[in-house]
Scaffold this active site. Structure first.
Site, PDB file in Angstrom:
ATOM      1  CB  CYS A 147      -1.585   1.179   6.331  1.00  0.00           C
ATOM      2  SG  CYS A 147      -1.361   0.482   4.676  1.00  0.00           S
ATOM      3  CG  HIS A 178      -2.044  -0.962   1.127  1.00  0.00           C
ATOM      4  ND1 HIS A 178      -3.101  -0.959   2.007  1.00  0.00           N
ATOM      5  CD2 HIS A 178      -2.285  -1.981   0.256  1.00  0.00           C
ATOM      6  CE1 HIS A 178      -3.942  -1.927   1.689  1.00  0.00           C
ATOM      7  NE2 HIS A 178      -3.472  -2.559   0.632  1.00  0.00           N
ATOM      8  CB  CYS A 212      -6.412  -0.607   5.454  1.00  0.00           C
ATOM      9  SG  CYS A 212      -4.724  -1.202   5.167  1.00  0.00           S
ATOM     10  CD  GLU A 238      -1.718   3.996   3.538  1.00  0.00           C
ATOM     11  OE1 GLU A 238      -1.462   3.378   2.480  1.00  0.00           O
ATOM     12  OE2 GLU A 238      -2.853   4.037   4.048  1.00  0.00           O
TER      13      GLU A 238
END
Length: 329
Positions: free
Chosen positions: A266, A233, A263, A235
């Protein structure tokens, strides 16, 4: 911004703000359309109650224009002299995302302390933004009540009950930051999100890690498909690069700017990395872990809590996400 008690001279402005909030489906106890006479009558009664010492009604002004209001109900049952209730927190559409609501709540919390109140309660509609706002300010959820009330534009909705002990230690709070700096870095994150979509055909989410000295030390965008990596992701990619740049697995004092609410995966990584602050654009009402669905970043079960601010450039980030998914259908 000036915050002070409202007066009868503010009745028209208060009524206009209430009507605007209801028309935008804001769950403040009224149905749309709200007649001006009904709005005026509500505030007339509220100010009369304030004059009797039963409540405190504050307004926020910017350039002498009323841009927000919030109420603290002081008159409780005889068995609850220590409790007050927070109600009618509203911000004008033109001033949302500028900290008006947070400033009003902070002022009412101080008023509650001044009146020897140690417990605040409230309920908020379980909708994107509303519940996350109170969670960011340190309010804890006591649970949801399904089908609690009709939304102003129709349809039953749930409400979430919150509470906050004013005697408890303060949660992580954001350091004072120039809003222009936050916007600068969020716009950089939006540029990265655009690259995710245009270069890799990935979901457009971008992220930037900024050091305490104000330097970008890690950037990233979604790379799940390109790298065959479920953890890639935006992040995570940004944190990996920041760790390498700082030669440290801890990102102490750093701020993450990301175009979509993190999410659970993360958020957990952000906690373990000791990131100080997260600023996100669009909320994620399905899987968001910064207050929308889960409270991972601010959970008191962790030995580190991350200060959270959401909604910065949310419209731009949300439009980009919607356009991407629309093009994929």
């Amino acid at each position: 911004m000036r915050i002070a008690p409202v007066t009868d001279a503010d009745l028209d402005a208060l009524s206009a703000l209430l009507i605007e909030t209801v028309a935008a489906n804001g769950s403040v106890g009224f149905m749309h359309p709200l007649a001006e006479a009904d709005a005026h009558a509500f505030w007339t009664q509220a100010l009369a109650s304030a004059s009797r010492g039963e409540r405190i009604v504050l307004g926020a002004w910017r350039d002498e224009k009323l841009v927000g209001t919030a109420t603290l109900a002081l008159a409780m049952a005889p068995s609850q002299p220590h409790r007050a209730e927070l109600t009618k927190v509203m911000t004008a559409k033109s001033s949302r995302g500028a900290g008006v609501g947070a400033a009003l709540v902070a002022a009412l919390e101080q008023s509650a302390r001044d009146h020897a109140k140690s417990l605040l309660t409230l309920d908020a509609a379980v909708i994107e933004g509303a519940t996350a706002f109170y969670q960011r300010l340190g309010y804890r959820s006591a649970g949801d009540i399904p089908d609690y009330a009709y939304k102003p534009l129709g349809g039953l909705g749930a409400t979430r009950v919150f509470w906050k002990s004013l005697d408890a230690p303060m949660r992580a709070t954001s350091p004072a930051v120039d809003p222009a700096i936050d916007e600068r870095w969020m716009r950089r994150a939006l540029e990265l999100a655009q690259r995710a979509m245009s270069e890799d055909n990935e979901i457009p989410v971008g992220a930037v890690i900024v050091s305490p000295d104000g330097e970008a030390v890690g950037e990233g965008w979604n790379r799940n498909i390109a790298e065959h990596d479920p953890s890639a992701h935006a992040e995570i990619v940004a944190m990996r690069r920041a760790g390498q740049a700082l030669d440290n697995h801890r990102l102490v004092g750093c701020t993450l700017y990301v175009t979509l609410e993190p999410c659970v995966m993360c958020a957990g990584a952000l906690v373990h990395a000791r990131v100080a602050r997260v600023v996100y654009a669009a909320a994620d009402p399905k899987t968001g872990a910064a207050g929308s669905v889960f409270d991972t970043l601010i959970s008191e079960r962790h030995n580190h809590r991350v200060a959270v601010e959401g909604g910065l450039l949310a419209d731009e980030a949300g439009t980009m996400l919607r356009d991407f998914f629309r093009s994929r259908r």
